[in-house]
Design a protein around this motif. Structure first.
Motif, PDB file in Angstrom:
ATOM      1  N   LEU A   1      35.288  24.952  40.655  1.00 56.48           N
ATOM      2  CA  LEU A   1      34.870  24.833  42.128  1.00 56.48           C
ATOM      3  C   LEU A   1      33.400  24.413  41.973  1.00 56.48           C
ATOM      4  O   LEU A   1      32.780  23.666  43.011  1.00 56.48           O
ATOM      5  N   ASN A   2      32.539  24.936  41.127  1.00 51.23           N
ATOM      6  CA  ASN A   2      31.135  24.436  41.247  1.00 51.23           C
ATOM      7  C   ASN A   2      31.046  22.912  40.907  1.00 51.23           C
ATOM      8  O   ASN A   2      30.146  22.098  41.295  1.00 51.23           O
ATOM      9  N   THR A   3      31.911  22.306  39.604  1.00 52.79           N
ATOM     10  CA  THR A   3      31.656  20.965  39.739  1.00 52.79           C
ATOM     11  C   THR A   3      32.589  20.228  40.722  1.00 52.79           C
ATOM     12  O   THR A   3      31.954  19.146  41.176  1.00 52.79           O
ATOM     13  N   LEU A   4      33.468  20.721  41.397  1.00 56.54           N
ATOM     14  CA  LEU A   4      34.079  20.051  42.639  1.00 56.54           C
ATOM     15  C   LEU A   4      32.831  19.766  43.627  1.00 56.54           C
ATOM     16  O   LEU A   4      32.782  18.680  44.303  1.00 56.54           O
ATOM     17  N   TRP A   5      32.044  20.943  43.784  1.00 54.98           N
ATOM     18  CA  TRP A   5      31.022  20.572  45.001  1.00 54.98           C
ATOM     19  C   TRP A   5      29.866  19.752  44.581  1.00 54.98           C
ATOM     20  O   TRP A   5      29.239  19.293  45.385  1.00 54.98           O
ATOM     21  N   PHE A   6      29.592  19.912  43.205  1.00 61.75           N
ATOM     22  CA  PHE A   6      28.635  18.853  42.896  1.00 61.75           C
ATOM     23  C   PHE A   6      29.095  17.288  42.941  1.00 61.75           C
ATOM     24  O   PHE A   6      28.412  16.503  43.458  1.00 61.75           O
ATOM     25  N   LEU A   7      30.502  17.258  42.773  1.00 64.15           N
ATOM     26  CA  LEU A   7      31.102  15.824  42.999  1.00 64.15           C
ATOM     27  C   LEU A   7      30.872  15.510  44.383  1.00 64.15           C
ATOM     28  O   LEU A   7      30.712  14.275  44.726  1.00 64.15           O
TER      29      LEU A   7
ATOM     30  N   ASN B   1      23.844  28.276  37.964  1.00 70.75           N
ATOM     31  CA  ASN B   1      22.981  29.310  38.234  1.00 70.75           C
ATOM     32  C   ASN B   1      22.125  29.222  39.435  1.00 70.75           C
ATOM     33  O   ASN B   1      21.512  29.986  40.092  1.00 70.75           O
ATOM     34  N   ALA B   2      22.631  28.056  40.240  1.00 72.07           N
ATOM     35  CA  ALA B   2      22.215  27.897  41.545  1.00 72.07           C
ATOM     36  C   ALA B   2      23.184  27.962  42.733  1.00 72.07           C
ATOM     37  O   ALA B   2      22.956  27.348  43.701  1.00 72.07           O
ATOM     38  N   SER B   3      24.367  28.587  42.320  1.00 71.30           N
ATOM     39  CA  SER B   3      25.485  28.167  43.349  1.00 71.30           C
ATOM     40  C   SER B   3      25.745  29.352  43.910  1.00 71.30           C
ATOM     41  O   SER B   3      25.245  30.654  43.599  1.00 71.30           O
ATOM     42  N   SER B   4      26.702  29.506  45.136  1.00 71.66           N
ATOM     43  CA  SER B   4      27.019  30.593  45.725  1.00 71.66           C
ATOM     44  C   SER B   4      28.184  31.279  44.813  1.00 71.66           C
ATOM     45  O   SER B   4      28.552  30.729  43.958  1.00 71.66           O
ATOM     46  N   THR B   5      28.697  32.184  45.538  1.00 69.54           N
ATOM     47  CA  THR B   5      29.509  32.888  45.056  1.00 69.54           C
ATOM     48  C   THR B   5      30.932  32.200  45.040  1.00 69.54           C
ATOM     49  O   THR B   5      31.152  31.090  45.797  1.00 69.54           O
ATOM     50  N   GLY B   6      31.919  32.322  44.052  1.00 64.72           N
ATOM     51  CA  GLY B   6      33.158  31.708  44.051  1.00 64.72           C
ATOM     52  C   GLY B   6      33.946  32.004  45.291  1.00 64.72           C
ATOM     53  O   GLY B   6      34.652  30.957  45.561  1.00 64.72           O
ATOM     54  N   TYR B   7      33.951  33.169  46.007  1.00 63.08           N
ATOM     55  CA  TYR B   7      34.552  33.104  47.342  1.00 63.08           C
ATOM     56  C   TYR B   7      34.121  32.312  48.239  1.00 63.08           C
ATOM     57  O   TYR B   7      34.901  31.492  48.943  1.00 63.08           O
ATOM     58  N   THR B   8      32.746  32.077  48.528  1.00 63.36           N
ATOM     59  CA  THR B   8      32.132  31.167  49.240  1.00 63.36           C
ATOM     60  C   THR B   8      32.691  29.617  49.005  1.00 63.36           C
ATOM     61  O   THR B   8      33.100  28.932  50.097  1.00 63.36           O
ATOM     62  N   LEU B   9      32.497  29.314  47.835  1.00 61.54           N
ATOM     63  CA  LEU B   9      32.914  27.914  47.333  1.00 61.54           C
ATOM     64  C   LEU B   9      34.219  27.733  47.690  1.00 61.54           C
ATOM     65  O   LEU B   9      34.810  26.553  48.118  1.00 61.54           O
ATOM     66  N   GLY B  10      35.174  28.647  47.493  1.00 61.82           N
ATOM     67  CA  GLY B  10      36.627  28.582  47.918  1.00 61.82           C
ATOM     68  C   GLY B  10      37.035  28.414  49.425  1.00 61.82           C
ATOM     69  O   GLY B  10      37.581  27.427  49.694  1.00 61.82           O
ATOM     70  N   ILE B  11      36.235  29.134  50.180  1.00 63.71           N
ATOM     71  CA  ILE B  11      36.433  28.929  51.495  1.00 63.71           C
ATOM     72  C   ILE B  11      35.769  27.631  52.122  1.00 63.71           C
ATOM     73  O   ILE B  11      36.497  27.057  52.867  1.00 63.71           O
ATOM     74  N   MET B  12      34.791  27.285  51.614  1.00 63.60           N
ATOM     75  CA  MET B  12      34.348  25.893  51.945  1.00 63.60           C
ATOM     76  C   MET B  12      35.103  24.822  51.504  1.00 63.60           C
ATOM     77  O   MET B  12      35.475  23.597  52.079  1.00 63.60           O
TER      78      MET B  12
ATOM     79  N   ILE C   1      38.356  24.718  51.468  1.00 65.81           N
ATOM     80  CA  ILE C   1      39.236  24.693  52.195  1.00 65.81           C
ATOM     81  C   ILE C   1      38.976  23.964  53.792  1.00 65.81           C
ATOM     82  O   ILE C   1      39.678  22.936  54.112  1.00 65.81           O
ATOM     83  N   ILE C   2      37.783  24.181  54.119  1.00 64.13           N
ATOM     84  CA  ILE C   2      37.417  23.575  55.237  1.00 64.13           C
ATOM     85  C   ILE C   2      36.776  21.898  55.179  1.00 64.13           C
ATOM     86  O   ILE C   2      37.286  21.295  55.847  1.00 64.13           O
ATOM     87  N   ALA C   3      36.566  21.753  53.895  1.00 65.38           N
ATOM     88  CA  ALA C   3      36.155  20.464  53.379  1.00 65.38           C
ATOM     89  C   ALA C   3      37.429  19.627  53.463  1.00 65.38           C
ATOM     90  O   ALA C   3      37.454  18.381  53.810  1.00 65.38           O
ATOM     91  N   LEU C   4      38.535  20.151  52.839  1.00 63.26           N
ATOM     92  CA  LEU C   4      39.718  19.598  52.593  1.00 63.26           C
ATOM     93  C   LEU C   4      40.367  18.993  54.030  1.00 63.26           C
ATOM     94  O   LEU C   4      41.016  17.998  54.167  1.00 63.26           O
ATOM     95  N   VAL C   5      40.147  20.039  55.107  1.00 60.43           N
ATOM     96  CA  VAL C   5      40.670  19.617  56.479  1.00 60.43           C
ATOM     97  C   VAL C   5      39.857  18.528  57.134  1.00 60.43           C
ATOM     98  O   VAL C   5      40.280  17.588  57.717  1.00 60.43           O
TER      99      VAL C   5
END
Length: 337
Positions: A3-9, A292-303, A305-309
C-alpha cells in the motif's frame, strides 16, 4: 505491490495530472499581457481557461490531501521546510483567482490592466516555484535524523533548483502558447503559434541544461544508471518533436508532445525519488521514504477503498467538462470573463 508503493504512485499521478492541466493554465496567464493586443483579445485569452482553471487546481488540493493522509511526515517536513516558498505560491494563487473574477467588473482600462498583470504574476510565480520545489526534492535538502528541515529559504535557491524553476516556467509557457493555438482563431491563433516557436528553443536549452546539471547535482543517475529508463528519453524526444509540429501547423499534436514532455519528466523525477519522498542532503540514511514517513497500514487500507470509489467519478466528471467546453473561443464569442 504494498500500500505504501500504491499511494506513492497515486500521489505521483495526481502531480502528473496537475502539472499537465495547470501547466497550460499558467502558460496562458503568463502570455496574457504579451499576446493580446486589445481588451477583447485579452478577454478571449482569459476565457480559453475560464472554465477549466479552478478544476485543474483541484488536482493539487487532492495531492496535498493524499500526502497529508498517506505520508504525514513527508507533508510536515516539506510544508515546514518550504514554508516561505509555499506562502509566496499561495498568495500568488489567491491573487490569480481574484483576478479572474474582478478583472471585468469595471470597464476602466487601468483597472483591467492591473488585474491582467495580477493574473500574469499569479501564473508566473507558481510556475517558477514548482520547478524549484521539484528540483530540490531530488537534489536534497538539509533534513536531520528527526525528519526536521534544518535549512532556510536561501538553501532552496541553489543553481540546480533555479535552472529547474526556469525550465518549468518555460515549458509551461510553451504548453500554454500551444493551448491558445488550439482554442483561439484568426490572428490570435497565429500569434500564439509564433510565440510557441520562439519559446521552444529556449525551453530546449533550459530543460537539457537541467538534465546535464542533474548528473552533477543529484544521485539519480548513480542510483539508476546512466540511463534511468525510457521516461526521460520520451520526454526529450517529444520536446524536440514539438518544434517540427509547430512549423507544419499541427497544433493538436504539438500540444500532445508538450503534454507528454511534462508527464514523462514528472515520471522521471518520481522514479529518481522512489522509495524516498524527500532526500536528505546531510545523510541519505535520514531521507524520508514511503515507509518511515507513512501512516499506518490500516489508514492506507481505508484510504485505498475511498480512492477506488471516488477517483474514477472525479476523472469522468472532469473529462466531461473538457468535452463540453472543447470548442474554440473566437473573437465574436460571448465572453464570460
Amino acid at each position: 505491490m504494498d500500500l505504501n508503493t500504491l499511494w506513492f504512485l497515486l500521489i505521483s499521478v495526481l502531480f502528473i495530472g496537475f502539472f499537465f492541466l495547470e501547466g497550460f493554465d499558467y502558460g496562458v496567464g503568463i502570455l496574457l499581457p504579451f499576446l493580446a493586443r486589445n481588451d477583447r483579445e485579452r478577454r478571449t485569452v482569459i476565457n480559453t481557461i475560464g472554465t477549466f482553471w479552478d478544476g485543474n487546481e483541484v488536482w493539487l488540493i487532492t495531492a496535498g490531501g493524499a500526502m497529508f493522509a498517506a505520508f504525514p511526515d513527508w507533508y510536515a517536513t516539506m510544508f515546514s521546510g518550504f514554508y516561505l516558498a509555499l506562502v509566496f505560491m499561495l498568495l500568488a494563487l489567491i491573487v490569480r483567482g481574484v483576478a479572474f473574477e474582478f478583472r471585468s467588473k469595471d470597464k476602466n482600462p487601468g483597472w483591467r490592466s492591473l488585474w491582467d498583470w495580477m493574473l500574469f504574476t499569479g501564473s508566473f510565480v507558481p510556475a517558477l516555484l514548482w520547478g524549484i520545489a521539484m528540483a530540490n526534492l531530488i537534489r536534497g535538502v538539509p533534513i536531520d535524523q528527526n525528519m526536521h528541515y534544518t535549512g532556510n529559504f536561501l538553501h532552496l535557491l541553489n543553481l540546480y533548483a533555479l535552472v529547474g524553476g526556469l525550465a518549468a516556467l518555460s515549458l509551461f509557457t510553451l504548453h500554454g502558447a500551444i493551448f491558445l493555438n488550439l482554442k483561439t482563431t484568426n490572428d490570435l491563433r497565429e500569434r500564439s503559434r509564433q510565440a510557441a516557436l520562439r519559446i521552444w528553443p529556449v525551453t530546449n536549452l533550459l530543460v537539457f541544461g537541467f538534465v546535464v546539471l542533474g548528473y552533477f547535482e543529484t544521485d539519480m543517475f548513480s542510483r539508476l544508471g546512466i540511463n534511468p529508463g525510457i521516461s526521460p528519453v520520451i520526454a526529450g524526444v517529444t520536446l524536440l518533436l514539438t518544434g517540427w509540429l509547430l512549423r507544419i501547423d499541427r497544433g493538436g499534436w504539438a500540444f500532445a508532445m508538450t503534454g507528454s514532455t511534462i508527464v514523462f519528466a514528472t515520471v522521471t523525477i518520481f522514479i529518481g525519488l522512489y522509495p524516498r519522498v524527500m532526500v536528505s542532503s546531510l545523510n541519505d540514511a535520514w531521507s524520508l521514504t514511503i515507509y518511515n514517513a507513512s501512516s499506518t497500514g490500516y489508514t492506507l487500507g481505508i484510504m485505498s477503498i475511498i480512492a477506488l470509489v471516488f477517483v474514477p467519478i472525479v476523472l469522468l466528471y472532469q473529462g466531461w467538462t473538457y468535452w463540453v467546453f472543447r470548442k474554440r473561443v473566437s473573437h465574436d464569442s460571448e465572453l464570460e470573463y
